[in-house]
Design a protein around this motif. Structure first.
Motif, PDB file in Angstrom:
ATOM      1  N   TRP A   1     -38.280  -0.723  29.023  1.00 36.31           N
ATOM      2  CA  TRP A   1     -37.942  -1.946  29.726  1.00 36.31           C
ATOM      3  C   TRP A   1     -38.109  -3.152  28.815  1.00 36.31           C
ATOM      4  O   TRP A   1     -39.003  -3.182  27.980  1.00 36.31           O
ATOM      5  N   ASN A   2     -37.292  -4.157  29.017  1.00 35.04           N
ATOM      6  CA  ASN A   2     -37.418  -5.454  28.349  1.00 35.04           C
ATOM      7  C   ASN A   2     -37.558  -5.354  26.845  1.00 35.04           C
ATOM      8  O   ASN A   2     -38.619  -5.626  26.285  1.00 35.04           O
ATOM      9  N   ASP A   3     -36.491  -4.949  26.196  1.00 38.39           N
ATOM     10  CA  ASP A   3     -36.436  -4.972  24.739  1.00 38.39           C
ATOM     11  C   ASP A   3     -37.298  -3.901  24.069  1.00 38.39           C
ATOM     12  O   ASP A   3     -37.846  -4.120  22.987  1.00 38.39           O
ATOM     13  N   ALA A   4     -37.438  -2.765  24.702  1.00 41.18           N
ATOM     14  CA  ALA A   4     -38.154  -1.647  24.081  1.00 41.18           C
ATOM     15  C   ALA A   4     -37.244  -0.981  23.049  1.00 41.18           C
ATOM     16  O   ALA A   4     -36.036  -0.867  23.252  1.00 41.18           O
ATOM     17  N   HIS A   5     -37.819  -0.568  21.928  1.00 38.84           N
ATOM     18  CA  HIS A   5     -37.038   0.053  20.858  1.00 38.84           C
ATOM     19  C   HIS A   5     -37.691   1.362  20.427  1.00 38.84           C
ATOM     20  O   HIS A   5     -38.884   1.400  20.161  1.00 38.84           O
ATOM     21  N   ILE A   6     -36.862   2.395  20.337  1.00 36.38           N
ATOM     22  CA  ILE A   6     -37.291   3.665  19.770  1.00 36.38           C
ATOM     23  C   ILE A   6     -36.264   4.013  18.705  1.00 36.38           C
ATOM     24  O   ILE A   6     -35.062   4.071  18.981  1.00 36.38           O
ATOM     25  N   ALA A   7     -36.729   4.217  17.460  1.00 33.04           N
ATOM     26  CA  ALA A   7     -35.816   4.487  16.358  1.00 33.04           C
ATOM     27  C   ALA A   7     -36.390   5.555  15.447  1.00 33.04           C
ATOM     28  O   ALA A   7     -37.596   5.636  15.242  1.00 33.04           O
ATOM     29  N   SER A   8     -35.496   6.372  14.897  1.00 31.88           N
ATOM     30  CA  SER A   8     -35.909   7.420  13.985  1.00 31.88           C
ATOM     31  C   SER A   8     -34.914   7.538  12.833  1.00 31.88           C
ATOM     32  O   SER A   8     -33.704   7.450  13.039  1.00 31.88           O
ATOM     33  N   LEU A   9     -35.440   7.725  11.638  1.00 25.65           N
ATOM     34  CA  LEU A   9     -34.636   7.981  10.450  1.00 25.65           C
ATOM     35  C   LEU A   9     -34.896   9.424  10.043  1.00 25.65           C
ATOM     36  O   LEU A   9     -36.002   9.757   9.620  1.00 25.65           O
ATOM     37  N   ASN A  10     -33.918  10.290  10.236  1.00 24.92           N
ATOM     38  CA  ASN A  10     -33.987  11.715   9.886  1.00 24.92           C
ATOM     39  C   ASN A  10     -34.916  12.538  10.766  1.00 24.92           C
ATOM     40  O   ASN A  10     -35.188  13.692  10.466  1.00 24.92           O
ATOM     41  N   GLY A  11     -35.410  11.985  11.836  1.00 25.30           N
ATOM     42  CA  GLY A  11     -36.231  12.751  12.783  1.00 25.30           C
ATOM     43  C   GLY A  11     -35.605  12.704  14.163  1.00 25.30           C
ATOM     44  O   GLY A  11     -34.838  11.800  14.488  1.00 25.30           O
ATOM     45  N   ASN A  12     -35.942  13.660  14.984  1.00 26.22           N
ATOM     46  CA  ASN A  12     -35.402  13.727  16.338  1.00 26.22           C
ATOM     47  C   ASN A  12     -36.199  12.835  17.283  1.00 26.22           C
ATOM     48  O   ASN A  12     -37.378  12.552  17.056  1.00 26.22           O
ATOM     49  N   ILE A  13     -35.542  12.425  18.363  1.00 24.81           N
ATOM     50  CA  ILE A  13     -36.191  11.707  19.451  1.00 24.81           C
ATOM     51  C   ILE A  13     -36.014  12.554  20.704  1.00 24.81           C
ATOM     52  O   ILE A  13     -34.889  12.867  21.096  1.00 24.81           O
ATOM     53  N   ILE A  14     -37.127  12.924  21.312  1.00 19.56           N
ATOM     54  CA  ILE A  14     -37.106  13.769  22.506  1.00 19.56           C
ATOM     55  C   ILE A  14     -37.833  13.019  23.624  1.00 19.56           C
ATOM     56  O   ILE A  14     -39.010  12.688  23.489  1.00 19.56           O
ATOM     57  N   ILE A  15     -37.130  12.745  24.717  1.00 21.90           N
ATOM     58  CA  ILE A  15     -37.712  12.035  25.857  1.00 21.90           C
ATOM     59  C   ILE A  15     -37.523  12.906  27.095  1.00 21.90           C
ATOM     60  O   ILE A  15     -36.403  13.310  27.415  1.00 21.90           O
ATOM     61  N   THR A  16     -38.629  13.189  27.786  1.00 20.64           N
ATOM     62  CA  THR A  16     -38.588  14.011  28.989  1.00 20.64           C
ATOM     63  C   THR A  16     -39.351  13.307  30.099  1.00 20.64           C
ATOM     64  O   THR A  16     -40.507  12.925  29.913  1.00 20.64           O
ATOM     65  N   GLY A  17     -38.706  13.115  31.238  1.00 16.91           N
ATOM     66  CA  GLY A  17     -39.355  12.441  32.357  1.00 16.91           C
ATOM     67  C   GLY A  17     -39.070  13.121  33.680  1.00 16.91           C
ATOM     68  O   GLY A  17     -37.979  13.635  33.906  1.00 16.91           O
ATOM     69  N   VAL A  18     -40.082  13.106  34.541  1.00 17.22           N
ATOM     70  CA  VAL A  18     -39.962  13.654  35.892  1.00 17.22           C
ATOM     71  C   VAL A  18     -40.345  12.548  36.867  1.00 17.22           C
ATOM     72  O   VAL A  18     -41.449  11.997  36.779  1.00 17.22           O
ATOM     73  N   GLY A  19     -39.428  12.212  37.755  1.00 19.04           N
ATOM     74  CA  GLY A  19     -39.691  11.162  38.735  1.00 19.04           C
ATOM     75  C   GLY A  19     -40.737  11.599  39.739  1.00 19.04           C
ATOM     76  O   GLY A  19     -40.898  12.783  40.033  1.00 19.04           O
ATOM     77  N   GLY A  20     -41.437  10.615  40.287  1.00 19.55           N
ATOM     78  CA  GLY A  20     -42.477  10.889  41.276  1.00 19.55           C
ATOM     79  C   GLY A  20     -41.919  10.980  42.678  1.00 19.55           C
ATOM     80  O   GLY A  20     -40.742  11.274  42.890  1.00 19.55           O
TER      81      GLY A  20
END
Length: 108
Positions: free
Chosen positions: A30-49
């Motif tokens: 939220w609000n200008d959050a940044h996730i960045a990777s150079l040559n690596g993977n990004i894995i995001i897993t979420g389960v809603g409540g």
């Protein structure tokens, strides 16, 4: 958050439970959050409540929610994997993945 080498960024989250007007989100950017990777993977897993009777029907139980000027980028050999499972309850939507972002992508 960033990885400048070949390391993997992994983010896991599970939304809580409520009885009133809040979103029970597994992972929220939220609000200008940044996730960045150079040559690596990004894995995001979420389960809603979940929510119970009396919950505000305008607040969702998202698995992963990417919003408002946030971005997720992987360059080089990195890949992005986003997995979301929507929550349960009276709130809507109970969506697995909701993206209202400027940029989610890879560049190889």
């Amino acid at each position: 958050m960033e990885s400048l080498g070949s390391g993997t960024i992994t983010i896991n989250g599970t939304g809580g439970a409520s009885t009133g007007g809040v979103e029970n989100v597994g992972v929220i950017l939220w609000n200008d959050a940044h996730i960045a990777s150079l040559n690596g993977n990004i894995i995001i897993t979420g389960v809603g409540g979940t929510d119970a009777a009396g919950a505000d029907p305008l607040h969702g139980n998202y698995g992963v929610f990417v919003h408002h000027l946030s971005d997720i980028t992987a360059t080089g050999t990195g890949n992005i994997n986003i997995t979301g499972q929507g929550g349960t309850g009276l709130s809507k939507p109970n969506t697995g993945i909701e993206i209202y972002a400027d940029l989610v992508g890879t560049s190889h």
